[in-house]
Design a protein around this motif. Structure first.
Motif, short mmCIF file in Angstrom:
data_model
loop_
_atom_site.label_atom_id
_atom_site.label_comp_id
_atom_site.label_asym_id
_atom_site.label_seq_id
_atom_site.Cartn_x
_atom_site.Cartn_y
_atom_site.Cartn_z
N THR A 1 43.75 1.90 32.86
CA THR A 1 44.12 3.32 32.89
C THR A 1 43.32 4.11 31.86
OG1 THR A 1 46.37 2.77 33.59
CG2 THR A 1 46.00 4.97 32.67
N ARG A 2 42.72 5.19 32.32
CA ARG A 2 41.99 6.08 31.42
C ARG A 2 42.99 6.96 30.69
NH1 ARG A 2 37.67 10.77 33.31
NH2 ARG A 2 37.43 11.76 31.26
N ILE A 3 42.92 7.00 29.36
CA ILE A 3 43.86 7.76 28.54
C ILE A 3 43.10 8.87 27.82
CG2 ILE A 3 45.52 7.70 26.66
CD1 ILE A 3 46.04 4.78 27.31
N THR A 4 43.62 10.10 27.95
CA THR A 4 43.08 11.26 27.26
C THR A 4 44.12 11.75 26.26
OG1 THR A 4 41.86 11.91 29.24
CG2 THR A 4 42.17 13.60 27.55
N ARG A 5 43.66 12.18 25.11
CA ARG A 5 44.58 12.67 24.08
C ARG A 5 44.41 14.18 23.93
NH1 ARG A 5 49.04 13.04 21.43
NH2 ARG A 5 48.85 13.67 19.29
N LYS A 6 45.52 14.92 24.10
CA LYS A 6 45.53 16.37 23.92
C LYS A 6 46.80 16.77 23.19
CE LYS A 6 41.80 17.48 26.32
NZ LYS A 6 40.65 18.24 25.79
N PRO A 7 46.74 17.74 22.28
CA PRO A 7 47.97 18.21 21.62
C PRO A 7 48.99 18.75 22.62
CG PRO A 7 46.04 18.96 20.42
CD PRO A 7 45.54 18.36 21.69
N VAL A 8 48.51 19.49 23.63
CA VAL A 8 49.42 20.11 24.59
C VAL A 8 48.92 19.83 26.01
CG1 VAL A 8 50.53 22.24 25.38
CG2 VAL A 8 49.97 21.95 22.94
N SER B 1 44.19 22.10 24.72
CA SER B 1 45.16 21.80 25.78
C SER B 1 44.39 21.46 27.05
CB SER B 1 46.08 23.00 26.03
OG SER B 1 45.34 24.12 26.53
N ILE B 2 45.12 20.90 28.00
CA ILE B 2 44.55 20.61 29.32
C ILE B 2 45.56 21.07 30.36
CG2 ILE B 2 45.50 18.25 29.36
CD1 ILE B 2 42.94 17.44 30.89
N ILE B 3 45.06 21.63 31.46
CA ILE B 3 45.92 22.12 32.54
C ILE B 3 45.74 21.22 33.76
CG2 ILE B 3 46.48 24.05 34.06
CD1 ILE B 3 45.26 25.94 32.00
N LEU B 4 46.84 20.75 34.32
CA LEU B 4 46.83 19.99 35.57
C LEU B 4 47.42 20.86 36.67
CD1 LEU B 4 48.23 16.54 34.36
CD2 LEU B 4 45.86 17.29 34.45
N GLU B 5 46.73 20.93 37.80
CA GLU B 5 47.17 21.76 38.93
C GLU B 5 47.02 20.98 40.23
OE1 GLU B 5 48.50 24.05 41.55
OE2 GLU B 5 48.61 24.88 39.51
N ALA C 1 44.12 11.61 45.86
CA ALA C 1 45.13 10.69 46.38
C ALA C 1 44.74 9.23 46.22
CB ALA C 1 45.40 11.01 47.85
N ASP C 2 43.44 8.92 46.32
CA ASP C 2 43.01 7.52 46.24
C ASP C 2 42.34 7.19 44.91
OD1 ASP C 2 40.84 9.12 46.64
OD2 ASP C 2 39.96 7.93 48.26
N ALA C 3 42.44 8.09 43.93
CA ALA C 3 41.82 7.85 42.61
C ALA C 3 42.77 7.02 41.75
CB ALA C 3 41.52 9.17 41.92
N PRO C 4 42.23 6.35 40.72
CA PRO C 4 43.10 5.57 39.82
C PRO C 4 44.00 6.47 39.00
CG PRO C 4 40.86 5.66 38.98
CD PRO C 4 40.81 6.24 40.36
N VAL C 5 45.09 5.90 38.53
CA VAL C 5 46.02 6.64 37.68
C VAL C 5 45.38 6.88 36.32
CG1 VAL C 5 48.26 6.56 36.50
CG2 VAL C 5 48.05 5.73 38.86
N GLU C 6 45.53 8.11 35.82
CA GLU C 6 45.08 8.46 34.48
C GLU C 6 46.28 8.92 33.66
OE1 GLU C 6 41.57 10.88 34.08
OE2 GLU C 6 40.98 10.44 36.16
N GLU C 7 46.12 8.94 32.37
CA GLU C 7 47.22 9.30 31.47
C GLU C 7 46.75 10.29 30.42
OE1 GLU C 7 49.37 6.94 27.94
OE2 GLU C 7 49.86 6.12 29.92
N ILE C 8 47.58 11.26 30.14
CA ILE C 8 47.34 12.19 29.04
C ILE C 8 48.44 11.98 28.02
CG2 ILE C 8 47.11 14.60 28.33
CD1 ILE C 8 46.29 15.22 31.23
N ALA C 9 48.06 11.61 26.81
CA ALA C 9 49.01 11.47 25.71
C ALA C 9 49.06 12.80 24.96
CB ALA C 9 48.57 10.36 24.78
N CYS C 10 50.26 13.34 24.76
CA CYS C 10 50.41 14.68 24.21
C CYS C 10 51.37 14.68 23.02
CB CYS C 10 50.99 15.64 25.26
SG CYS C 10 50.27 15.56 26.89
#
Length: 404
Positions: free
Chosen positions: A2-9, A32-36, A149-158
């Motif tokens: 799993t790819r992990i990204t670190r963002k404060p918000v 920050s990062i926005i997911l839509e 839909a077929d991409a690997p799961v990623e994670e954002i640590a906030c």
């Protein structure tokens, strides 16, 4: 892996709340990062009318985001209330020391915010799926998602998650049901809205109460007009030919003065339902709700976008105080501070909606009371002032350092 990204918000949702929050934080040096879940084209192409409160106009200008708004928006001194075939101008600028009615569509605001966000180098991930929130009661909340839909799961640590993903998004649902206190009214009527290629029929918005139901005349540009009529929210748009829509608009909007509505080709139409909704749990652990994720207002009071911006202005102050100085007071007081304004806006939106619409479930007594309310509003300076103050926007404190 799993790819992990670190963002404060981490911000879920690229609507007005999420985009404004990202801009406010950026001006404080907070990343920050926005997911839509929708594509950029879908987000920018969702046509919504918009009336901006004066303080929102001022905020956009102070943040350097208002250039196109000031060039292409429509600025009116007031609105017209029309009933019993007579028109009554509410001069809001005169009643509120110069505050104006600014008509600038919500999707245009969103386009401006997205363009500025990307120009600033900020991240917006469009078209994501399978968004889930984890550990919101801990000091290390996480968001998992897929880029497709077929991409690997990623994670954002906030450090914090801002749920700006609307009424149907995952953020509010991540709060345990036993904790959420929700209040709702579903109205027995909706709006059929059209966009038509036509010049303006009037120099300002017209709110019309008619025995056949409510109607609203607005504008989008010098060549495109936005109009609405009250309908059954369960009706099929296929039942409404252009000719039938124009006939209803003429009946409900025209008055005894001889004023006439200008028709034009209809190129978009649809029916929307209406509700009032408040979730009084706007914070749970490190998750903060803002905008339509926390509250919905019927469009009659023109408060939806403005409330979203008010939420994130408060939230940006609170997050800045904590991330810079470790001050938790703003975070702890977030819900209470926002809800005071929210309930005032809910009251005003409910008041405008019930006063202007024909409710098939009400008694004739209640309907006559609404008409008496309209009559009072247009003949009492105090009542007109109260309506004007609420419509152009109650005072909102904008800290200078957040808007630069």
């Amino acid at each position: 892996m799993t790819r992990i990204t670190r963002k404060p918000v981490g911000i879920i949702g690229a609507g007005p709340a999420g985009l404004f929050l990202a801009h406010l934080l950026h001006r404080q040096g907070i990343d920050s990062i926005i997911l839509e879940s929708r594509s950029r084209a879908d987000v920018e192409g969702t046509i919504r009318a918009g009336v901006l409160e004066q303080w929102v106009v001022d905020l956009m200008n102070r943040m350097g985001l208002g250039e196109r708004m000031m060039r292409e928006g429509h600025f009116h001194s007031g609105i017209t209330l029309r009933f019993h075939g007579e028109s009554h101008h509410i001069d809001m600028a005169e009643l509120t020391d110069g505050k104006r009615v600014t008509v600038y569509a919500q999707h245009e605001v969103i386009r401006d915010l997205i363009a500025a966000r990307l120009e600033d180098g900020g991240e917006i991930l469009f078209g994501v799926s399978d968004v889930h929130l984890h550990g919101i009661e801990s000091d290390t909340p996480r968001i998992t998602f897929r880029r497709s839909a077929d991409a690997p799961v990623e994670e954002i640590a906030c450090d914090f998650i801002a749920g700006c993903d609307g009424f149907h998004g995952p953020s509010r649902q991540a709060i345990p049901a036993a904790v959420r206190q929700e209040h709702q009214i579903v109205y027995p009527f909706g709006w059929l809205g059209i966009l038509a290629s036509a010049p303006p029929s009037h120099h300002e918005l017209i709110y019309a109460s008619h025995e056949r139901g409510f109607a609203l005349l607005s504008t989008r540009s010098p060549d495109v007009q936005r109009l609405y009529i009250q309908v059954d929210p369960k009706d099929d748009i296929a039942n409404w030919s252009d000719a039938r829509i124009w006939s209803e608009l003429h009946s409900r909007l025209e008055d005894k003065s001889g004023w006439s509505l200008i028709e034009g080709p209809v190129f978009q139409k649809g029916i929307i339902a209406m509700r009032s909704f408040v979730c009084e749990t706007m914070r749970h652990g490190r998750l903060f709700l803002a905008g339509d994720a926390a509250h919905i207002v019927p469009p009659t009071g023109a408060k939806g976008l403005n409330l979203a911006v008010a939420d994130v202005l408060v939230l940006a102050q609170a997050l800045t105080a904590f991330l810079r100085r470790g001050d938790e007071d703003g975070l702890n007081g977030y819900s209470a501070r926002c809800l005071r304004r929210i309930w005032r806006a809910e009251r005003f939106s409910w008041y405008m909606t019930t006063m202007m619409h024909l409710n098939p479930n009400e008694s004739t007594f209640e309907q006559r009371v609404h008409m008496a309310d309209l009559d009072y509003v247009v003949h009492s300076r105090a009542a007109m002032t109260a309506l004007a103050e609420n419509y152009v926007g109650l005072p909102m404190d904008i800290p200078a350092d957040l808007a630069l």
